[in-house]
Scaffold this motif. Structure first.
Motif, PDB file in Angstrom:
ATOM      1  N   TRP A 134       0.806  -1.210   0.100  1.00 29.82           N
ATOM      2  CA  TRP A 134      -0.016  -0.071   0.134  1.00 29.82           C
ATOM      3  C   TRP A 134       0.916   1.202   0.032  1.00 29.82           C
ATOM      4  O   TRP A 134       0.620   2.309  -0.883  1.00 29.82           O
ATOM      5  CB  TRP A 134      -0.968  -0.171   1.213  1.00 29.82           C
ATOM      6  N   ALA A 135       2.095   1.151   0.582  1.00 33.14           N
ATOM      7  CA  ALA A 135       2.844   2.293   0.838  1.00 33.14           C
ATOM      8  C   ALA A 135       3.427   2.668  -0.489  1.00 33.14           C
ATOM      9  O   ALA A 135       3.425   3.883  -0.929  1.00 33.14           O
ATOM     10  CB  ALA A 135       3.843   2.327   1.718  1.00 33.14           C
ATOM     11  N   ARG A 136       3.951   1.785  -1.159  1.00 33.08           N
ATOM     12  CA  ARG A 136       4.599   1.635  -2.750  1.00 33.08           C
ATOM     13  C   ARG A 136       3.595   2.122  -3.537  1.00 33.08           C
ATOM     14  O   ARG A 136       3.954   2.752  -4.624  1.00 33.08           O
ATOM     15  CB  ARG A 136       5.267   0.592  -2.830  1.00 33.08           C
ATOM     16  N   ALA A 137       2.279   1.839  -3.394  1.00 32.09           N
ATOM     17  CA  ALA A 137       1.154   2.094  -4.209  1.00 32.09           C
ATOM     18  C   ALA A 137       0.547   3.430  -4.099  1.00 32.09           C
ATOM     19  O   ALA A 137      -0.215   3.943  -4.750  1.00 32.09           O
ATOM     20  CB  ALA A 137      -0.064   0.971  -4.348  1.00 32.09           C
ATOM     21  N   GLY A 138       1.026   4.216  -2.984  1.00 28.94           N
ATOM     22  CA  GLY A 138       0.728   5.730  -2.788  1.00 28.94           C
ATOM     23  C   GLY A 138      -0.444   5.785  -1.851  1.00 28.94           C
ATOM     24  O   GLY A 138      -0.888   6.859  -1.595  1.00 28.94           O
ATOM     25  N   GLU A 139      -0.790   4.736  -1.183  1.00 24.95           N
ATOM     26  CA  GLU A 139      -1.705   4.625  -0.204  1.00 24.95           C
ATOM     27  C   GLU A 139      -1.215   4.740   1.310  1.00 24.95           C
ATOM     28  O   GLU A 139      -1.049   3.766   2.015  1.00 24.95           O
ATOM     29  CB  GLU A 139      -2.499   3.259  -0.253  1.00 24.95           C
ATOM     30  N   ALA A 140      -0.612   5.950   1.701  1.00 27.42           N
ATOM     31  CA  ALA A 140       0.117   6.145   2.905  1.00 27.42           C
ATOM     32  C   ALA A 140      -0.596   5.572   4.222  1.00 27.42           C
ATOM     33  O   ALA A 140      -0.295   5.080   4.907  1.00 27.42           O
ATOM     34  CB  ALA A 140       0.947   7.348   2.864  1.00 27.42           C
ATOM     35  N   ASP A 141      -1.745   6.439   3.884  1.00 26.68           N
ATOM     36  CA  ASP A 141      -2.959   6.074   5.257  1.00 26.68           C
ATOM     37  C   ASP A 141      -2.984   4.412   5.462  1.00 26.68           C
ATOM     38  O   ASP A 141      -3.119   4.075   6.580  1.00 26.68           O
ATOM     39  CB  ASP A 141      -4.096   6.629   5.029  1.00 26.68           C
ATOM     40  N   LYS A 142      -3.385   4.078   4.424  1.00 28.80           N
ATOM     41  CA  LYS A 142      -3.510   2.408   4.568  1.00 28.80           C
ATOM     42  C   LYS A 142      -2.165   1.743   5.143  1.00 28.80           C
ATOM     43  O   LYS A 142      -2.535   0.955   6.193  1.00 28.80           O
ATOM     44  CB  LYS A 142      -3.940   1.692   3.369  1.00 28.80           C
ATOM     45  N   ALA A 143      -0.874   2.225   4.669  1.00 26.71           N
ATOM     46  CA  ALA A 143       0.134   1.611   5.119  1.00 26.71           C
ATOM     47  C   ALA A 143       0.418   1.972   6.777  1.00 26.71           C
ATOM     48  O   ALA A 143       0.767   0.994   7.307  1.00 26.71           O
ATOM     49  CB  ALA A 143       1.248   2.275   4.367  1.00 26.71           C
ATOM     50  N   LYS A 144       0.031   3.299   7.182  1.00 27.84           N
ATOM     51  CA  LYS A 144      -0.001   3.663   8.161  1.00 27.84           C
ATOM     52  C   LYS A 144      -0.791   2.655   9.370  1.00 27.84           C
ATOM     53  O   LYS A 144      -0.244   2.536  10.577  1.00 27.84           O
ATOM     54  CB  LYS A 144       0.062   5.218   8.572  1.00 27.84           C
ATOM     55  N   GLN A 145      -2.040   2.579   9.022  1.00 24.48           N
ATOM     56  CA  GLN A 145      -2.926   1.667   9.671  1.00 24.48           C
ATOM     57  C   GLN A 145      -2.353   0.143  10.107  1.00 24.48           C
ATOM     58  O   GLN A 145      -2.524  -0.309  11.250  1.00 24.48           O
ATOM     59  CB  GLN A 145      -4.231   1.840   9.263  1.00 24.48           C
ATOM     60  N   ILE A 146      -1.701  -0.392   8.906  1.00 24.74           N
ATOM     61  CA  ILE A 146      -1.215  -1.860   9.285  1.00 24.74           C
ATOM     62  C   ILE A 146      -0.022  -1.612   9.874  1.00 24.74           C
ATOM     63  O   ILE A 146       0.129  -2.491  10.855  1.00 24.74           O
ATOM     64  CB  ILE A 146      -0.907  -2.341   7.647  1.00 24.74           C
ATOM     65  N   ALA A 147       0.843  -0.722   9.673  1.00 26.81           N
ATOM     66  CA  ALA A 147       2.010  -0.380  10.566  1.00 26.81           C
ATOM     67  C   ALA A 147       1.830  -0.290  12.004  1.00 26.81           C
ATOM     68  O   ALA A 147       2.308  -0.815  13.018  1.00 26.81           O
ATOM     69  CB  ALA A 147       2.788   0.648  10.127  1.00 26.81           C
ATOM     70  N   ALA A 148       0.709   0.482  12.393  1.00 26.56           N
ATOM     71  CA  ALA A 148       0.377   0.435  13.903  1.00 26.56           C
ATOM     72  C   ALA A 148      -0.176  -0.716  14.242  1.00 26.56           C
ATOM     73  O   ALA A 148      -0.056  -0.999  15.597  1.00 26.56           O
ATOM     74  CB  ALA A 148      -0.825   1.470  13.920  1.00 26.56           C
ATOM     75  N   LYS A 149      -0.466  -1.651  13.749  1.00 30.98           N
ATOM     76  CA  LYS A 149      -0.967  -2.979  14.139  1.00 30.98           C
ATOM     77  C   LYS A 149       0.230  -4.120  14.240  1.00 30.98           C
ATOM     78  O   LYS A 149      -0.122  -5.063  14.848  1.00 30.98           O
ATOM     79  CB  LYS A 149      -2.055  -3.662  13.304  1.00 30.98           C
ATOM     80  N   CYS A 150       1.228  -3.757  13.428  1.00 37.44           N
ATOM     81  CA  CYS A 150       2.235  -4.770  13.395  1.00 37.44           C
ATOM     82  C   CYS A 150       3.254  -4.649  14.582  1.00 37.44           C
ATOM     83  O   CYS A 150       3.721  -3.670  14.823  1.00 37.44           O
ATOM     84  CB  CYS A 150       2.819  -4.661  12.080  1.00 37.44           C
ATOM     85  N   LYS A 151       3.712  -5.647  15.219  1.00 39.22           N
ATOM     86  CA  LYS A 151       4.809  -5.682  16.134  1.00 39.22           C
ATOM     87  C   LYS A 151       5.696  -6.886  15.929  1.00 39.22           C
ATOM     88  O   LYS A 151       5.298  -7.823  15.343  1.00 39.22           O
ATOM     89  CB  LYS A 151       3.991  -5.871  17.551  1.00 39.22           C
ATOM     90  N   ALA A 152       6.825  -6.588  16.481  1.00 37.14           N
ATOM     91  CA  ALA A 152       7.991  -7.446  15.924  1.00 37.14           C
ATOM     92  C   ALA A 152       7.985  -8.413  17.202  1.00 37.14           C
ATOM     93  O   ALA A 152       8.127  -8.090  18.375  1.00 37.14           O
ATOM     94  CB  ALA A 152       9.188  -6.641  15.835  1.00 37.14           C
TER      95      ALA A 152
END
Length: 186
Positions: A134-152
């Protein structure tokens, strides 16, 4: 070197001392053109088509995919990933297909493949790849939402940490990306 014998072209690998018979015209042409990787990859792909046992087929497909990735043959990997996904239709097969689409700079398509599969069914790797796509496709908001849910996870390996760092960097969280990259190299 390559020798033409009565059974077709045989290729002897000096590294492992194994002789392989290649019966494919495409494989022979590639080997004669000194494109060993493409020729052997086509040969292995033909052998894969002969495999009837589903478990062996999937195992062979994953091995062949590794060969394609090791040799930067992403077009062949894509065709194989599509077959793998059509047969298995799992979170893992979806992530593998999306990974190859991303390698081929087809981010929108990768995002759509992962999004269609459904978040609840994706592997953790698939979720991270969805954010990257999503980030590479220009959908930064979607990428941020997913990043907020991902934990290492604490026991995450370097490749997982690296992909997470890529996601955080693309989502704009440079500090978290740097932290994960540091962990990646420890």
């Amino acid at each position: 070197g390559a020798n033409v014998g009565r059974h077709g072209l045989s290729q002897r690998s000096e590294e492992c001392g194994v002789q392989r018979e290649v019966f494919s015209c495409d494989g022979i042409e590639a080997l004669l053109a000194d494109d060993l990787h493409a020729g052997l990859g086509r040969f292995e792909g033909e052998k894969l088509g002969e495999q009837k046992d589903a478990e062996k087929w999937a195992s062979t497909a994953r091995s062949l995919r590794g060969f394609y990735y090791d040799n930067d043959i992403y077009g062949e990997a894509l065709a194989l990933d599509k077959q793998l996904h059509a047969r298995l239709n799992t979170g893992e097969s979806t992530a593998l297909l999306a990974e190859t689409l991303l390698e081929l700079d087809r981010s929108q398509e990768a995002a759509e493949v992962l999004d269609e599969f459904g978040d609840g069914e994706l592997t953790s790797d698939g979720r991270v790849l969805l954010g990257i796509a999503w980030a590479r496709a220009g959908e930064a908001d979607k990428a941020k939402q997913i990043a907020a849910k991902c934990k290492a996870p604490e026991d995450a390996g370097p490749s997982v940490l690296f992909d997470l760092a890529r996601l955080y960097a693309l989502a704009g969280d440079q500090a978290k990306a740097a932290e994960l990259l540091t962990r990646c190299f420890e």
